[in-house]
Design an enzyme around this catalytic site. Structure first.
Site, PDB file in Angstrom:
ATOM      1  N   GLY A  13     -90.993  40.320 -41.121  1.00  0.00           N
ATOM      2  CA  GLY A  13     -91.342  41.612 -41.710  1.00  0.00           C
ATOM      3  C   GLY A  13     -91.108  41.767 -43.197  1.00  0.00           C
ATOM      4  O   GLY A  13     -91.163  42.880 -43.709  1.00  0.00           O
ATOM      5  N   SER A  19     -89.150  45.553 -49.221  1.00  0.00           N
ATOM      6  CA  SER A  19     -89.146  45.589 -47.755  1.00  0.00           C
ATOM      7  C   SER A  19     -87.729  45.743 -47.211  1.00  0.00           C
ATOM      8  O   SER A  19     -86.781  45.128 -47.717  1.00  0.00           O
ATOM      9  CB  SER A  19     -89.719  44.286 -47.188  1.00  0.00           C
ATOM     10  OG  SER A  19     -91.077  44.137 -47.527  1.00  0.00           O
ATOM     11  N   ILE A  20     -87.609  46.539 -46.146  1.00  0.00           N
ATOM     12  CA  ILE A  20     -86.322  46.648 -45.450  1.00  0.00           C
ATOM     13  C   ILE A  20     -85.872  45.264 -44.978  1.00  0.00           C
ATOM     14  O   ILE A  20     -84.689  44.921 -45.065  1.00  0.00           O
ATOM     15  CB  ILE A  20     -86.446  47.633 -44.265  1.00  0.00           C
ATOM     16  CG1 ILE A  20     -86.605  49.070 -44.796  1.00  0.00           C
ATOM     17  CG2 ILE A  20     -85.238  47.517 -43.337  1.00  0.00           C
ATOM     18  CD1 ILE A  20     -86.973  50.090 -43.726  1.00  0.00           C
ATOM     19  N   ASP A  65     -98.415  36.131 -36.961  1.00  0.00           N
ATOM     20  CA  ASP A  65     -99.049  37.374 -36.525  1.00  0.00           C
ATOM     21  C   ASP A  65     -98.429  37.668 -35.156  1.00  0.00           C
ATOM     22  O   ASP A  65     -98.671  36.931 -34.191  1.00  0.00           O
ATOM     23  CB  ASP A  65    -100.560  37.154 -36.428  1.00  0.00           C
ATOM     24  CG  ASP A  65    -101.291  38.357 -35.849  1.00  0.00           C
ATOM     25  OD1 ASP A  65    -100.645  39.224 -35.224  1.00  0.00           O
ATOM     26  OD2 ASP A  65    -102.526  38.423 -35.995  1.00  0.00           O
ATOM     27  N   ALA A  97     -99.675  51.016 -37.416  1.00  0.00           N
ATOM     28  CA  ALA A  97    -100.654  51.850 -36.716  1.00  0.00           C
ATOM     29  C   ALA A  97    -101.836  52.014 -37.662  1.00  0.00           C
ATOM     30  O   ALA A  97    -101.647  52.082 -38.883  1.00  0.00           O
ATOM     31  CB  ALA A  97    -100.062  53.212 -36.364  1.00  0.00           C
ATOM     32  N   TYR A 157     -96.371  61.401 -38.045  1.00  0.00           N
ATOM     33  CA  TYR A 157     -95.864  60.082 -37.620  1.00  0.00           C
ATOM     34  C   TYR A 157     -96.551  59.665 -36.303  1.00  0.00           C
ATOM     35  O   TYR A 157     -96.740  58.498 -36.017  1.00  0.00           O
ATOM     36  CB  TYR A 157     -94.338  60.100 -37.505  1.00  0.00           C
ATOM     37  CG  TYR A 157     -93.718  58.710 -37.483  1.00  0.00           C
ATOM     38  CD1 TYR A 157     -93.914  57.831 -38.545  1.00  0.00           C
ATOM     39  CD2 TYR A 157     -92.940  58.295 -36.412  1.00  0.00           C
ATOM     40  CE1 TYR A 157     -93.351  56.564 -38.530  1.00  0.00           C
ATOM     41  CE2 TYR A 157     -92.366  57.028 -36.393  1.00  0.00           C
ATOM     42  CZ  TYR A 157     -92.574  56.167 -37.454  1.00  0.00           C
ATOM     43  OH  TYR A 157     -92.012  54.921 -37.433  1.00  0.00           O
ATOM     44  N   LYS A 164     -92.258  53.763 -31.534  1.00  0.00           N
ATOM     45  CA  LYS A 164     -90.824  53.567 -31.821  1.00  0.00           C
ATOM     46  C   LYS A 164     -89.975  53.972 -30.607  1.00  0.00           C
ATOM     47  O   LYS A 164     -88.930  53.358 -30.355  1.00  0.00           O
ATOM     48  CB  LYS A 164     -90.390  54.345 -33.071  1.00  0.00           C
ATOM     49  CG  LYS A 164     -90.919  53.777 -34.395  1.00  0.00           C
ATOM     50  CD  LYS A 164     -90.456  52.366 -34.692  1.00  0.00           C
ATOM     51  CE  LYS A 164     -90.750  51.952 -36.138  1.00  0.00           C
ATOM     52  NZ  LYS A 164     -90.466  50.517 -36.383  1.00  0.00           N
ATOM     53  N   THR A 195     -90.892  52.107 -49.267  1.00  0.00           N
ATOM     54  CA  THR A 195     -91.409  50.743 -49.107  1.00  0.00           C
ATOM     55  C   THR A 195     -92.930  50.748 -49.153  1.00  0.00           C
ATOM     56  O   THR A 195     -93.562  51.804 -49.177  1.00  0.00           O
ATOM     57  CB  THR A 195     -90.962  50.134 -47.760  1.00  0.00           C
ATOM     58  OG1 THR A 195     -91.612  50.838 -46.707  1.00  0.00           O
ATOM     59  CG2 THR A 195     -89.460  50.218 -47.574  1.00  0.00           C
TER      60      THR A 195
HETATM   61  O1  0WE Z   1     -92.471  53.437 -39.585  1.00  0.00           O
HETATM   62  C1  0WE Z   1     -92.837  53.887 -40.652  1.00  0.00           C
HETATM   63  C2  0WE Z   1     -94.211  53.535 -41.215  1.00  0.00           C
HETATM   64  C3  0WE Z   1     -94.884  52.404 -40.533  1.00  0.00           C
HETATM   65  C4  0WE Z   1     -96.366  52.303 -40.816  1.00  0.00           C
HETATM   66  C5  0WE Z   1     -96.924  52.569 -42.053  1.00  0.00           C
HETATM   67  C6  0WE Z   1     -98.299  52.429 -42.232  1.00  0.00           C
HETATM   68  C7  0WE Z   1     -98.974  52.768 -43.531  1.00  0.00           C
HETATM   69  C8  0WE Z   1    -100.269  52.013 -43.702  1.00  0.00           C
HETATM   70  C9  0WE Z   1     -97.175  51.903 -39.788  1.00  0.00           C
HETATM   71  N1  0WE Z   1     -98.501  51.759 -39.948  1.00  0.00           N
HETATM   72  C10 0WE Z   1     -99.061  51.994 -41.132  1.00  0.00           C
HETATM   73  N2  0WE Z   1    -100.415  51.836 -41.248  1.00  0.00           N
HETATM   74  C11 0WE Z   1    -101.062  51.873 -42.429  1.00  0.00           C
HETATM   75  O2  0WE Z   1    -102.296  51.748 -42.493  1.00  0.00           O
HETATM   76  N3  0WE Z   1     -92.029  54.776 -41.337  1.00  0.00           N
HETATM   77  C12 0WE Z   1     -90.767  55.167 -40.746  1.00  0.00           C
HETATM   78  C13 0WE Z   1     -92.391  55.367 -42.616  1.00  0.00           C
HETATM   79  C14 0WE Z   1     -93.135  56.641 -42.362  1.00  0.00           C
HETATM   80  O3  0WE Z   1     -94.451  56.618 -42.084  1.00  0.00           O
HETATM   81  C15 0WE Z   1     -94.834  57.933 -41.861  1.00  0.00           C
HETATM   82  C16 0WE Z   1     -93.732  58.767 -41.995  1.00  0.00           C
HETATM   83  C17 0WE Z   1     -92.629  57.933 -42.315  1.00  0.00           C
HETATM   84  C18 0WE Z   1     -91.226  58.358 -42.538  1.00  0.00           C
HETATM   85  C19 0WE Z   1     -96.079  58.441 -41.532  1.00  0.00           C
HETATM   86  C20 0WE Z   1     -96.218  59.802 -41.368  1.00  0.00           C
HETATM   87  C21 0WE Z   1     -95.134  60.639 -41.472  1.00  0.00           C
HETATM   88  C22 0WE Z   1     -93.886  60.135 -41.794  1.00  0.00           C
END
Ligand code: 0WE
Length: 257
Positions: A13, A19-20, A65, A97, A157, A164, A195
């Site tokens: 990751g 990155s975390i 992947d 996602a 989210y 999650k 990030t």
């Molecule tokens: O887990 C996450 C984000 C993970 C993530 C980010 C993306 C952006 C680009 C997963 N999929 C995608 N797909 C993409 O196309 N977080 C904890 C950060 C996060 O994401 C959010 C948050 C927070 C906090 C999305 C909406 C609302 C809050």
């Protein structure tokens, strides 16, 4: 002597220096662990290669992947060869996602977006744990990253929150299955971090500000603090901790209002 000296680990990751996964990898390295890294696709190869090389030019970096079983099989063969069949640590810091699924209403989530989010973000932990376990002959520590949206609604989210929740439940079932082999499985639930995965999420700056105002510590989380907790969980300090979700969020999760 660092608390992880002699330990061997594999990190999934890392995308860039923010990155975390990189924050936790640095902390594990500073604690004495020897690490291997995977990257998600050709576009991230050079980034990960440059970062990993700071731990030594011969650091193993290989493509993974996490939706491809053949990649996962190959990675654990390579890791086993590099570390003489010994593995102690695994970091899962992988989520995805489709962007549309993080924008509209949750009720609009398509079957395909739901499938992809769960495959990449939750099932992958099960597959990686199954690949790692045969190498963790002296016990081990598996660590995954989660977020508060797994337990409460965080607007937008959406399907990531559901994925999650599946990741956190998978952590408990894996802890049960692998516990007899002294393999521990835990999550760190991090506060919002600045990030690559967070960039492009509209209103993310406001989320960081809100978090810092509401959280008991009145500040956001420093990536190095995720590293410290990750090192604790991987070390003997965490030897009896398994199946848990540890919040590293400035205390935000305890608040009701
Ligand atoms: O887990 C996450 C984000 C993970 C993530 C980010 C993306 C952006 C680009 C997963 N999929 C995608 N797909 C993409 O196309 N977080 C904890 C950060 C996060 O994401 C959010 C948050 C927070 C906090 C999305 C909406 C609302 C809050």
């Amino acid at each position: 002597m660092g608390v992880l000296s002699g330990k061997k680990g594999v990190v999934f990751g890392v995308a860039n220096k923010r990155s975390i996964a990189w924050a936790i990898a640095q902390a594990w390295h500073e604690a004495g662990a020897e690490l291997a890294f995977t990257y998600q696709g050709e576009r991230l190869k050079d980034n990960v290669g440059t970062l990993a090389a700071t731990f030594g030019e011969d650091t193993l970096i290989t493509e993974c992947d996490v939706t491809q079983d053949d990649h996962i099989d190959r990675v654990f063969n390579e890791v086993g060869d590099r570390f003489d069949g010994q593995l102690d640590l695994l970091l899962h810091s992988v989520a995805f996602a489709p962007k549309e699924a993080l924008e509209g209403d949750f009720v609009s989530t398509t079957r395909e977006a739901f499938r992809v989010a769960h495959d990449v973000s939750a099932y992958s932990l099960v597959a990686l744990a199954r690949g790692a376990a045969p190498l963790m002959t002296e016990g081990g520590s598996i660590l995954a990253m989660s977020y508060y949206g797994a337990e409460k609604v965080v607007p937008h989210y959406n399907v990531m929150g559901v994925a999650k929740a599946a990741l956190e439940a998978s952590t408990r079932y894996l802890a049960y299955d692998l516990g007899p082999r002294q393999i521990r499985v835990n999550c760190i639930s991090a506060g919002p971090m600045n990030t690559l995965a967070a960039r492009g999420i509209s209103g993310f700056g406001d989320m960081l500000k809100h978090h810092a105002e509401v959280a008991p510590l009145k500040r956001n989380v420093d990536p190095a603090e995720l590293g410290s907790t990750g090192t604790f969980l991987a070390s003997d300090g965490g030897a009896a901790i398994t199946g848990q979700v540890i919040y590293v969020d400035s205390g935000y999760q305890v608040m009701g209002m």
